[in-house]
Enzyme design. Sequence first.
Site, mmCIF file in Angstrom:
data_model
loop_
_atom_site.group_PDB
_atom_site.id
_atom_site.type_symbol
_atom_site.label_atom_id
_atom_site.label_comp_id
_atom_site.label_asym_id
_atom_site.label_seq_id
_atom_site.Cartn_x
_atom_site.Cartn_y
_atom_site.Cartn_z
ATOM 1 N N ARG A 23 0.815 -1.218 0.000
ATOM 2 C CA ARG A 23 0.000 0.000 0.000
ATOM 3 C C ARG A 23 0.848 1.268 0.000
ATOM 4 N NH1 ARG A 23 -5.500 -1.223 1.960
ATOM 5 N NH2 ARG A 23 -5.972 -2.887 0.515
ATOM 6 N N ARG A 27 -3.614 6.425 0.381
ATOM 7 C CA ARG A 27 -4.065 7.636 1.076
ATOM 8 C C ARG A 27 -3.013 8.346 1.917
ATOM 9 N NH1 ARG A 27 -9.345 4.888 3.335
ATOM 10 N NH2 ARG A 27 -7.798 3.232 3.314
ATOM 11 N N ARG A 36 -7.934 11.191 -5.885
ATOM 12 C CA ARG A 36 -9.109 10.468 -5.394
ATOM 13 C C ARG A 36 -10.320 11.373 -5.223
ATOM 14 N NH1 ARG A 36 -12.146 7.618 -4.145
ATOM 15 N NH2 ARG A 36 -11.977 6.639 -2.110
ATOM 16 N N ASP A 72 -6.604 -3.503 -7.402
ATOM 17 C CA ASP A 72 -7.133 -4.085 -6.167
ATOM 18 C C ASP A 72 -7.391 -5.562 -6.418
ATOM 19 O OD1 ASP A 72 -8.300 -3.033 -3.389
ATOM 20 O OD2 ASP A 72 -9.479 -4.743 -4.071
ATOM 21 N N TYR A 147 -14.401 -12.551 0.389
ATOM 22 C CA TYR A 147 -15.215 -11.389 -0.024
ATOM 23 C C TYR A 147 -16.472 -11.829 -0.762
ATOM 24 C CZ TYR A 147 -11.666 -8.052 1.441
ATOM 25 O OH TYR A 147 -10.816 -7.303 2.199
#
Length: 338
Positions: A23, A27, A36, A72, A147
């Site tokens: 990552r 962010r 974003r 992702d 998921y």
Amino acid sequence: MRDLFLRACRGEPTEQVPVWFMRQAGRSLPEYRALRERHSILEMCRTPELATEVTLQPVRRLGVDAAILFSDIVVPLQGMGVDLDIEPGRGPVIAQPVRSSSDVARLTPLDPAGDAGYVLDAVKMLVSELDIPLIGFAGAPFTLASYLIEGGPSRDHARTKALMFSEPEVWGQLMQRLSDAVSVYLRAQVEAGASAIQLFDSWVGSLSPIDYELYVAPWVTSIFDGLDDLGISRIHFGVVTGELLQPMHATGCDVMGVDWRVPMDQARARLGEDVPLQGNLDPAILLAPWEVVAQRATDVLDRTGGQKHIFNLGHGVLPQTDPGQLARLVEHIHAFQP
Ligand code: CP3
């Protein structure tokens, strides 16, 4: 190409310890947050120019030894006909969870060029711009299944495990479809120019070693076996997987990712001297003053001696991390004399 990272992945002696961060794009970087504001995550994943730009942001700023493709793990699931979204602050959400044999039968085989061509375009654009290796990646079948079955993020993976234990045939069908897709997807990324791959089995640490062997290992083994002829390094990572390090490594990966819960010398003792390790500073340590970060990073390095070691965090960069700390950490790792 600067190949320090690849040499360490192959277990060759290195004069410095290579470093990248899970990552690293994301962010924690203001330039990522600015993009974003105008685009959703999935839109960024689907637009090669944006995925390329976001992949390069941490490379420009941090001096890392490898880039990881911005995408992702759920992106290829869309290509298999799954209706999904990524909710900020929550994670992937699946419109119609997969819970029966007929749900599994609705998943279509993945054709990487047709269903995820934009990912391959991003890989091609990146390798033409980068002078460091690009890591391709995919989610592993268990983590993807979690998921799909839960319908979103889950703490205990109870529905996933319930299906696995009570309907092993449906579980097997699902794992087969997912591992077929992951295999062709990773191969396509390598053929497009990725020079290593990482398989993220982020949530498999919720299984016991016995159940890992029964319900996961056969499919992961087939994925790694299927990539053998490509001659690239295969990294395998999960969270809370201290008790699974040996069975996960036995599936045929080249580099074993270690989260921060297992000291690197203990990971080495469990796997043997020859296995290159990746990890494992607790990402939360980066929220402490620099002196604490430096001391704890040196401790990680001392535990491997800096050989057969790719420095990383034990999981992804936290969004509130100061990128200045990350840049300083890269310098600190590079200054270490193995
Ligand atoms: O540099 C990089 O590593 C970025 C590329 C990357 C992303 N997702 C982008 C992303 C990678 C390698 C992933 C993999 C991924 N996605 C995993 C495996 C790695 C791991 O963390 O264990 C998993 C489990 C996912 C599923 C997922 N996607 C989660 C749990 C989240 C976080 C939700 C949140 O907002 O906290 C996402 C969203 C996501 N994927 C973000 C990023 C940068 C957050 C983005 C944002 O809101 O802008």
